[in-house]
Design an enzyme around this catalytic site. Structure first.
Site, PDB file in Angstrom:
ATOM      1  N   CYS A  85       0.717  -1.272  -0.068  1.00 16.74           N
ATOM      2  CA  CYS A  85      -0.151   0.139  -0.064  1.00 16.74           C
ATOM      3  C   CYS A  85       1.084   1.132   0.077  1.00 16.74           C
ATOM      4  O   CYS A  85       1.642   1.590  -0.877  1.00 16.74           O
ATOM      5  CB  CYS A  85      -1.080  -0.170   1.176  1.00 16.74           C
ATOM      6  SG  CYS A  85      -2.404   1.122   1.004  1.00 16.74           S
ATOM      7  N   HIS A 202      -3.501  -5.711   1.133  1.00 13.97           N
ATOM      8  CA  HIS A 202      -2.743  -5.920   2.393  1.00 13.97           C
ATOM      9  C   HIS A 202      -2.819  -7.449   2.834  1.00 13.97           C
ATOM     10  O   HIS A 202      -3.793  -7.740   3.564  1.00 13.97           O
ATOM     11  CB  HIS A 202      -3.874  -5.198   3.179  1.00 13.97           C
ATOM     12  CG  HIS A 202      -3.506  -3.484   3.471  1.00 13.97           C
ATOM     13  ND1 HIS A 202      -2.341  -3.157   3.872  1.00 13.97           N
ATOM     14  CD2 HIS A 202      -4.340  -2.672   3.016  1.00 13.97           C
ATOM     15  CE1 HIS A 202      -2.414  -1.732   3.806  1.00 13.97           C
ATOM     16  NE2 HIS A 202      -3.501  -1.390   3.175  1.00 13.97           N
ATOM     17  N   GLU A 204      -0.869  -8.875   5.161  1.00  8.49           N
ATOM     18  CA  GLU A 204      -0.827  -8.698   6.584  1.00  8.49           C
ATOM     19  C   GLU A 204      -2.143  -8.607   7.436  1.00  8.49           C
ATOM     20  O   GLU A 204      -2.368  -8.942   8.363  1.00  8.49           O
ATOM     21  CB  GLU A 204       0.112  -7.699   6.976  1.00  8.49           C
ATOM     22  CG  GLU A 204      -0.301  -6.285   7.244  1.00  8.49           C
ATOM     23  CD  GLU A 204      -0.636  -5.419   5.688  1.00  8.49           C
ATOM     24  OE1 GLU A 204      -0.477  -5.941   4.678  1.00  8.49           O
ATOM     25  OE2 GLU A 204      -0.852  -4.381   6.096  1.00  8.49           O
TER      26      GLU A 204
END
Lengths: 230, 90
Positions: A85, A202, A204
């Protein structure tokens, strides 16, 4: 296996990234953007967020942080660098990845789950995926519309450097499946050497069943495994 | 050494979609300006700086544009001298 998570003023995914690295057995350490020196680290992770409030352009000011000189040197000697990002935006601004991330075509900040197709399963970051595998991973960005000059875009495709593409749940590309207007539905790309990956989604945030998806785990296990065998 | 004021205009490159300009265009049309054909939104940056000469100031700001103020992938820039800054001492 030591992993540096770089925190810039305005980063907000640094703890998620730290936790993701720890979850797959990485020894993660936070580094403040004003610190120097990446000797002894095996990988560098640039988190999402709004470094410097996205002033001027997303990632443009963070790219001038002292640590970035070390990140560039680390990447240029083949060290793995992952930018997610805002991390992807910083990588583009720093010149480690080509192109730029422009305002979403819709002019709206997009925060939702999207489907991604794994285009390459032979990179440092994706070996634990299958080529063609469809992932469900969240996005949260206002500037994810990937753009570059024609020559660069053609090189990215012909050299197979598009690693993730936005698709629908069946794996097909369409305007509706592309959340930001990105050229050729690009969600993630690598540099020529293949050791630098930038992506808008994302992974994560897709590490726990409880939070909706575990499709991000393989990205981090791939990275850790590649470091253990190298 | 004099102090100069410079204006940098950063504009989205022609041909690239400018969603911000499009949104403003749409709003202007809604306000009744049907004749508005195209709108593109850029930004202006004002810099006061000390330099040996106007040319030296312009040259320095061109470098700033290439290094930081504009992104060559998506933006064009123009630099102009808009005068000596207030309180210039020469």
């Amino acid at each position: 296996m030591k992993v540096a998570v770089i925190t810039f003023p305005g980063s907000n995914c640094d703890y998620d990234l730290y936790k993701a690295a720890q979850q797959v057995g990485g020894d993660a350490t936070f580094m403040w953007h004003r610190e120097r020196g990446l000797a002894g680290y095996d990988a560098v992770l640039l988190p999402g967020g709004f470094s410097y409030g996205d002033y001027l352009r997303a990632g443009a000011i963070a790219r001038m942080s002292p640590i970035m000189e070390d990140v560039i040197a680390f990447a240029n000697t083949g060290g793995p660098v992952l930018g997610i990002c805002n991390g992807f935006q910083i990588l583009c601004e720093s010149g480690l990845l080509p192109g730029a991330l422009m305002h979403n075509k819709s002019m709206r900040f997009q925060s939702k789950d999207v489907f991604l197709r794994v285009e390459r399963a032979d990179t440092l970051f994706t070996a634990d995926y299958e080529e063609g595998q469809i992932l469900r991973i969240p996005i949260a960005h206002g500037e994810g519309n990937y753009e570059a000059d024609r020559e660069t875009l053609e090189a990215l495709e012909s050299e197979g450097r598009v690693v993730f593409r936005y698709v629908d749940s069946n794996g097909g590309t369409s305007d509706g499946a592309n959340p930001n207007g990105s050229w050729h539905d690009i969600a993630g790309i690598t540099n020529e050497l293949g050791n630098v990956l930038g992506m808008m989604p994302h992974p994560e945030r897709a590490m726990e069943e409880l939070l909706g998806s575990t499709d991000g785990i393989a990205l981090f296990t791939s990275l850790v495994a590649s470091l253990q065998t190298s | 050494m004099s102090q100069y004021r410079l204006e940098v205009r950063v504009k989205p490159r022609p041909g690239l979609l400018d969603p911000q300009g499009k949104a403003v265009h749409h709003s202007l049309n809604s306000l009744g300006w049907d004749g508005v054909g195209d709108v593109r939104v850029g930004k202006a940056i004002y810099i006061d700086m000390d330099a040996e000469s106007p040319d030296a100031a312009l040259e320095a700001v061109e470098v700033m544009c290439r290094k930081l103020l504009a992104n060559p992938v998506t933006e064009d820039f123009e630099v102009s001298l808009v005068g000596e800054a207030e309180g210039a001492d020469s």
